[in-house]
Design a protein around this motif. Structure first.
Motif, PDB file in Angstrom:
ATOM      1  N   TRP A  12      -2.453  13.082   5.110  1.00 53.91           N
ATOM      2  CA  TRP A  12      -1.680  12.974   6.361  1.00 53.91           C
ATOM      3  C   TRP A  12      -2.027  14.112   7.301  1.00 53.91           C
ATOM      4  O   TRP A  12      -2.120  13.920   8.529  1.00 53.91           O
ATOM      5  CB  TRP A  12      -0.184  13.006   6.046  1.00 53.91           C
ATOM      6  CG  TRP A  12       0.310  14.347   5.566  1.00 53.91           C
ATOM      7  CD1 TRP A  12       0.395  14.786   4.283  1.00 53.91           C
ATOM      8  CD2 TRP A  12       0.740  15.441   6.391  1.00 53.91           C
ATOM      9  NE1 TRP A  12       0.856  16.065   4.237  1.00 53.91           N
ATOM     10  CE2 TRP A  12       1.078  16.502   5.521  1.00 53.91           C
ATOM     11  CE3 TRP A  12       0.876  15.627   7.762  1.00 53.91           C
ATOM     12  CZ2 TRP A  12       1.538  17.721   5.993  1.00 53.91           C
ATOM     13  CZ3 TRP A  12       1.341  16.844   8.230  1.00 53.91           C
ATOM     14  CH2 TRP A  12       1.664  17.867   7.346  1.00 53.91           C
ATOM     15  N   SER A  15      -5.266  13.202  -1.708  1.00 61.41           N
ATOM     16  CA  SER A  15      -4.454  12.186  -1.033  1.00 61.41           C
ATOM     17  C   SER A  15      -3.117  12.733  -0.556  1.00 61.41           C
ATOM     18  O   SER A  15      -2.508  12.182   0.357  1.00 61.41           O
ATOM     19  CB  SER A  15      -4.219  11.004  -1.975  1.00 61.41           C
ATOM     20  OG  SER A  15      -3.642  11.435  -3.193  1.00 61.41           O
ATOM     21  N   GLN A  16      -2.651  13.842  -1.152  1.00 61.39           N
ATOM     22  CA  GLN A  16      -1.386  14.426  -0.719  1.00 61.39           C
ATOM     23  C   GLN A  16      -1.509  15.150   0.616  1.00 61.39           C
ATOM     24  O   GLN A  16      -0.505  15.367   1.294  1.00 61.39           O
ATOM     25  CB  GLN A  16      -0.872  15.401  -1.787  1.00 61.39           C
ATOM     26  CG  GLN A  16      -0.454  14.756  -3.088  1.00 61.39           C
ATOM     27  CD  GLN A  16       0.003  15.777  -4.099  1.00 61.39           C
ATOM     28  OE1 GLN A  16      -0.781  16.269  -4.908  1.00 61.39           O
ATOM     29  NE2 GLN A  16       1.278  16.111  -4.056  1.00 61.39           N
ATOM     30  N   LYS A  19      -5.116   2.483  -7.768  1.00 65.33           N
ATOM     31  CA  LYS A  19      -4.137   3.502  -7.408  1.00 65.33           C
ATOM     32  C   LYS A  19      -2.888   3.219  -8.227  1.00 65.33           C
ATOM     33  O   LYS A  19      -2.637   2.061  -8.584  1.00 65.33           O
ATOM     34  CB  LYS A  19      -3.802   3.454  -5.911  1.00 65.33           C
ATOM     35  CG  LYS A  19      -4.951   3.835  -5.000  1.00 65.33           C
ATOM     36  CD  LYS A  19      -4.510   3.791  -3.537  1.00 65.33           C
ATOM     37  CE  LYS A  19      -5.639   4.194  -2.605  1.00 65.33           C
ATOM     38  NZ  LYS A  19      -5.203   4.145  -1.183  1.00 65.33           N
ATOM     39  N   TRP A  73       5.275  11.062   9.325  1.00 65.33           N
ATOM     40  CA  TRP A  73       4.566  10.280   8.311  1.00 65.33           C
ATOM     41  C   TRP A  73       5.486   9.959   7.131  1.00 65.33           C
ATOM     42  O   TRP A  73       5.480   8.846   6.615  1.00 65.33           O
ATOM     43  CB  TRP A  73       3.338  11.042   7.853  1.00 65.33           C
ATOM     44  CG  TRP A  73       2.585  10.364   6.736  1.00 65.33           C
ATOM     45  CD1 TRP A  73       2.439  10.798   5.458  1.00 65.33           C
ATOM     46  CD2 TRP A  73       1.879   9.120   6.804  1.00 65.33           C
ATOM     47  NE1 TRP A  73       1.696   9.910   4.720  1.00 65.33           N
ATOM     48  CE2 TRP A  73       1.333   8.868   5.527  1.00 65.33           C
ATOM     49  CE3 TRP A  73       1.655   8.191   7.821  1.00 65.33           C
ATOM     50  CZ2 TRP A  73       0.582   7.734   5.248  1.00 65.33           C
ATOM     51  CZ3 TRP A  73       0.905   7.058   7.535  1.00 65.33           C
ATOM     52  CH2 TRP A  73       0.376   6.852   6.269  1.00 65.33           C
ATOM     53  N   ARG A 106       7.708   1.732   2.327  1.00 70.28           N
ATOM     54  CA  ARG A 106       7.537   1.638   0.874  1.00 70.28           C
ATOM     55  C   ARG A 106       8.486   0.612   0.258  1.00 70.28           C
ATOM     56  O   ARG A 106       9.689   0.641   0.486  1.00 70.28           O
ATOM     57  CB  ARG A 106       7.766   2.997   0.237  1.00 70.28           C
ATOM     58  CG  ARG A 106       7.508   3.015  -1.271  1.00 70.28           C
ATOM     59  CD  ARG A 106       7.786   4.376  -1.858  1.00 70.28           C
ATOM     60  NE  ARG A 106       6.784   5.349  -1.449  1.00 70.28           N
ATOM     61  CZ  ARG A 106       7.026   6.375  -0.636  1.00 70.28           C
ATOM     62  NH1 ARG A 106       8.239   6.563  -0.141  1.00 70.28           N
ATOM     63  NH2 ARG A 106       6.059   7.209  -0.315  1.00 70.28           N
ATOM     64  N   GLU A 108       1.066   5.301  -2.098  1.00 76.15           N
ATOM     65  CA  GLU A 108       0.776   6.530  -1.363  1.00 76.15           C
ATOM     66  C   GLU A 108       1.551   7.686  -2.007  1.00 76.15           C
ATOM     67  O   GLU A 108       2.757   7.595  -2.203  1.00 76.15           O
ATOM     68  CB  GLU A 108       1.199   6.391   0.101  1.00 76.15           C
ATOM     69  CG  GLU A 108       0.218   5.648   0.961  1.00 76.15           C
ATOM     70  CD  GLU A 108      -1.067   6.420   1.178  1.00 76.15           C
ATOM     71  OE1 GLU A 108      -0.997   7.600   1.574  1.00 76.15           O
ATOM     72  OE2 GLU A 108      -2.139   5.843   0.950  1.00 76.15           O
ATOM     73  N   PRO A 127       3.692  12.988   0.606  1.00 74.73           N
ATOM     74  CA  PRO A 127       2.916  13.979   1.368  1.00 74.73           C
ATOM     75  C   PRO A 127       3.427  15.385   1.108  1.00 74.73           C
ATOM     76  O   PRO A 127       4.628  15.643   1.136  1.00 74.73           O
ATOM     77  CB  PRO A 127       3.126  13.554   2.830  1.00 74.73           C
ATOM     78  CG  PRO A 127       4.410  12.794   2.817  1.00 74.73           C
ATOM     79  CD  PRO A 127       4.486  12.110   1.483  1.00 74.73           C
ATOM     80  N   TRP A 173       0.825  -1.214   0.000  1.00 73.59           N
ATOM     81  CA  TRP A 173       0.000   0.000   0.000  1.00 73.59           C
ATOM     82  C   TRP A 173       0.856   1.259   0.000  1.00 73.59           C
ATOM     83  O   TRP A 173       0.481   2.284  -0.603  1.00 73.59           O
ATOM     84  CB  TRP A 173      -0.916   0.007   1.228  1.00 73.59           C
ATOM     85  CG  TRP A 173      -0.162   0.117   2.530  1.00 73.59           C
ATOM     86  CD1 TRP A 173       0.288  -0.892   3.320  1.00 73.59           C
ATOM     87  CD2 TRP A 173       0.247   1.328   3.178  1.00 73.59           C
ATOM     88  NE1 TRP A 173       0.960  -0.404   4.414  1.00 73.59           N
ATOM     89  CE2 TRP A 173       0.940   0.960   4.352  1.00 73.59           C
ATOM     90  CE3 TRP A 173       0.096   2.670   2.881  1.00 73.59           C
ATOM     91  CZ2 TRP A 173       1.487   1.901   5.227  1.00 73.59           C
ATOM     92  CZ3 TRP A 173       0.642   3.614   3.751  1.00 73.59           C
ATOM     93  CH2 TRP A 173       1.312   3.235   4.909  1.00 73.59           C
ATOM     94  N   ALA A 174       2.022   1.200   0.674  1.00 73.90           N
ATOM     95  CA  ALA A 174       2.855   2.392   0.805  1.00 73.90           C
ATOM     96  C   ALA A 174       3.432   2.835  -0.533  1.00 73.90           C
ATOM     97  O   ALA A 174       3.725   4.028  -0.715  1.00 73.90           O
ATOM     98  CB  ALA A 174       3.974   2.149   1.814  1.00 73.90           C
ATOM     99  N   LEU A 201       6.555   6.278   5.737  1.00 79.63           N
ATOM    100  CA  LEU A 201       6.372   5.854   4.351  1.00 79.63           C
ATOM    101  C   LEU A 201       7.688   5.364   3.744  1.00 79.63           C
ATOM    102  O   LEU A 201       7.731   4.335   3.073  1.00 79.63           O
ATOM    103  CB  LEU A 201       5.815   7.002   3.509  1.00 79.63           C
ATOM    104  CG  LEU A 201       4.316   7.282   3.583  1.00 79.63           C
ATOM    105  CD1 LEU A 201       3.956   8.415   2.637  1.00 79.63           C
ATOM    106  CD2 LEU A 201       3.496   6.045   3.261  1.00 79.63           C
TER     107      LEU A 201
END
Length: 614
Positions: free
Chosen positions: A304, A300-301, A472, A418, A426, A150, A153, A146-147, A422
């Protein structure tokens, strides 16, 4: 080497070739160059020029020092020679391959996957499957994938203090203060002439009361709430109505609703917590939507930050400060009482001073005293109001600046925390490519077993990876797009025709669903077309003689999501190559053009044998 390991052999070929041209040559370099030349390709895909370059490279073997890289390079060329002939003896070269160190052995099996066919592929298939099963869920894949998807951020921001609005008041204050001083001095002078002792006493009382009223009144005035600046209110920057209704704002509000509903204090259900925090949540959503109002920022950015603010709201509720962020703004009753008393004493004192000034009727002072009293009252009220406005604005700016610094610091800490999480979670490009290769291997094996085929029964095969909505996606700089949800489409080419197997595939846990199978003869495929739309993406269209055309979305548009210095065409080619599009299109296009004749063209008997330079 990283490009090759990450599944981008086309770029690896360019980079390694450039390195060799600049004098960086060795058995290790040539080994990886050969792998880059052969990776994701069949022998038919090689041009005459590329075969000649490989022939030239094989002649350089004698120049290299004997080591594991030279031996791996020799085995690779031996494999290429065997695969290019129909009657090549595979036993000796297979033994040489098995004797290689694991690193070189695994690299050859991986990158020559499409090159290896027939009996040689059957002999190696069990080993390939065993390695795929061992690596498919390695390195905690399910908990880390999932990471990768993402987004990075976006940096922390906070609402900056509004500029002071007291410029006009500050400009007018000196004039009013000067008039106050002049009128007060004149009135006191008249009182001093009449009764010096009493005038001095009145002056001392007036000064004491005035200073007390100023000091306590300033505290009261600055701490008192003003409706338009109430705590928690957000003053947005001017925006157009269209921007206010944009999807970003709605997305931010939806994210706030989600995170507030899953981060509830003890004793609250999600619904009651959402109702309890409706105003706070609305203000925070308006703030975030205004801070990150650039058109290319995705919700989504900033997820967090929304998550952090939801946790902060829960913590402030537990601390009893959710709706009372500034308890210091409450003015004590003692301060209010002192202010009112001091103002009353000041008013009485000025009246007594006026009485003292006009008590001597032997001179025409009453008129001047009244004028001085009037001037002092008017200028005093005006000067006090202006001075309080200036001081209140200074206090507000200082408080908002302090709040801005505190909020920004706290958000920066949350952002770094965060981001570090990640980065730690990741997966690398190598891990993603390894997992994807294992998934493709497993998919091919199940298809072979379902159709009861062996590699000896196949002429060739190809896998086309396409994105499946909803998904995604993510990529590293210079790398291909990778998706959380794929459609795997496998084409098995046998002498009887083409067998197509497709299945939707969830990358995080390697689960599949909606599997479909179809079979058609070589002459049933009438045409293959590719449609490229800059704003949409790439579509592959298969036209069959006995059915409707089938359109396959190969890649979505991505130009607006690239870095400014990245080449859109280059990234598109890399992504298409990683998806297997180039190889798949070449095979299907050949079948559509030649029909059954394609079988003879791809027969091993029609290949130009690869010869190793002596």
């Amino acid at each position: 080497m990283r490009l090759l390991e990450d599944g981008i052999p086309s770029r690896a070929r360019e980079v390694i070739t450039d390195a060799i041209a600049h004098g960086h040559d060795s058995a290790e370099v040539r080994f990886h160059w050969v792998l880059a030349m052969l990776s994701t390709r069949t022998y038919h895909d090689l041009s005459i020029e590329e075969v000649q370059r490989l022939y030239y490279a094989s002649g350089l073997l004698r120049n290299y020092t004997e080591d594991r890289w030279k031996e791996a390079l020799r085995v690779t060329f031996d494999l290429l020679a065997v695969l290019s002939t129909a009657s090549g003896e595979t036993g000796p070269v297979l033994k040489q391959l098995q004797d290689l160190p694991p690193r070189q052995h695994d690299a050859i099996l991986r990158h020559l996957d499409l090159m290896l066919t027939g009996g040689l592929k059957d002999d190696l298939w069990a080993e390939t499957l065993e390695r795929a099963k061992a690596e498919r869920f390695g390195n905690d894949r399910v908990q880390r994938v999932w990471a990768y998807f993402e987004p990075a951020p976006i940096a922390a921001r906070a609402t900056q203090p509004r500029p002071s609005t007291a410029a006009a008041a500050q400009a007018a204050l000196p004039g009013r203060a000067a008039l106050l001083v002049v009128s007060s001095t004149f009135l006191w002078a008249l009182a001093l002439i009449t009764d010096p002792a009493l005038a001095v006493l009145e002056l001392l009382v007036a000064l004491g009361a005035g200073l007390t009223a100023a000091r306590c009144g300033l505290q009261w005035w600055c701490r008192g709430p003003r409706p338009e600046l109430a705590v928690g209110a957000h003053i947005p920057h001017p925006r157009s109505p269209a921007a206010a209704e944009a999807g970003f704002t709605k997305g931010v509000r939806d994210k706030f609703d989600h995170y507030f509903s899953v981060r509830t204090p003890h004793g609250f259900t999600p619904d009651t917590w959402l109702a309890h925090t409706a105003q706070v949540r609305g203000d925070l959503a308006a703030e975030v939507a205004d801070l990150y109002r650039e058109s290319r920022i995705n919700v989504s950015q900033v997820a967090w930050l929304i998550r952090y603010l939801a946790e902060d709201a829960r913590n402030r509720h537990n601390n009893g400060t959710l709706f009372d962020q500034h308890p210091q703004d409450r003015t004590p009753a003692r301060t209010k009482a002192l202010t009112m008393a001091a103002l009353a004493v000041l008013g009485v004192t000025t009246l007594v001073m006026l009485g003292t000034a006009v008590s001597n009727t032997s001179h025409p002072r009453p008129l001047w005293a009244l004028l001085a009293e009037f001037g002092m009252a008017w200028s005093g009220n005006a000067a006090a109001s202006l001075w309080l406005e200036v001081q209140r604005e200074r206090h507000r700016v200082a408080r908002e600046t302090q709040k801005y610094q505190e909020e920004l610091t706290a958000r920066q800490v949350a952002h770094q925390r965060w981001k570090a999480f990640l980065d730690m979670t990741r997966p690398s490009e190598l891990e993603m490519e390894t997992w994807l290769t294992c998934d493709k291997t497993s998919f091919v094996d199940e298809a072979l077993r379902h159709h009861q085929l062996t590699w000896r029964d196949l002429i060739t095969h190809t896998i086309l990876l396409a994105p499946a909505r909803p998904y995604k996606r993510g990529r590293v700089r210079g790398g291909p797009w990778r998706y959380s949800h794929y459609v795997f489409r496998l084409f098995l080419f046998t002498r009887d025709g083409i067998r197509e197997i497709s299945s939707e595939f969830t990358f995080s846990d390697a689960t599949r669903r909606n599997e479909q199978r179809s079979n058609y003869r070589f002459d049933a495929l009438s045409s293959v077309q590719v449609t490229e739309n800059v704003g949409v993406g790439y579509d592959l269209e298969l036209v069959l003689t006995n059915g409707p055309a089938r359109k396959i979305r190969v890649k979505d548009a991505d130009a607006h999501q690239l870095a400014p210095d990245e080449n859109a065409q280059e990234i598109s080619e890399i992504s298409l190559g990683a998806a297997g599009f180039t190889h798949t299109f070449r095979l299907l296009e050949g079948v559509a053009a030649d029909g059954k004749v394609w079988i003879e063209r791809h027969s091993a008997n029609n290949l130009t044998p690869f010869q190793i330079a002596g």
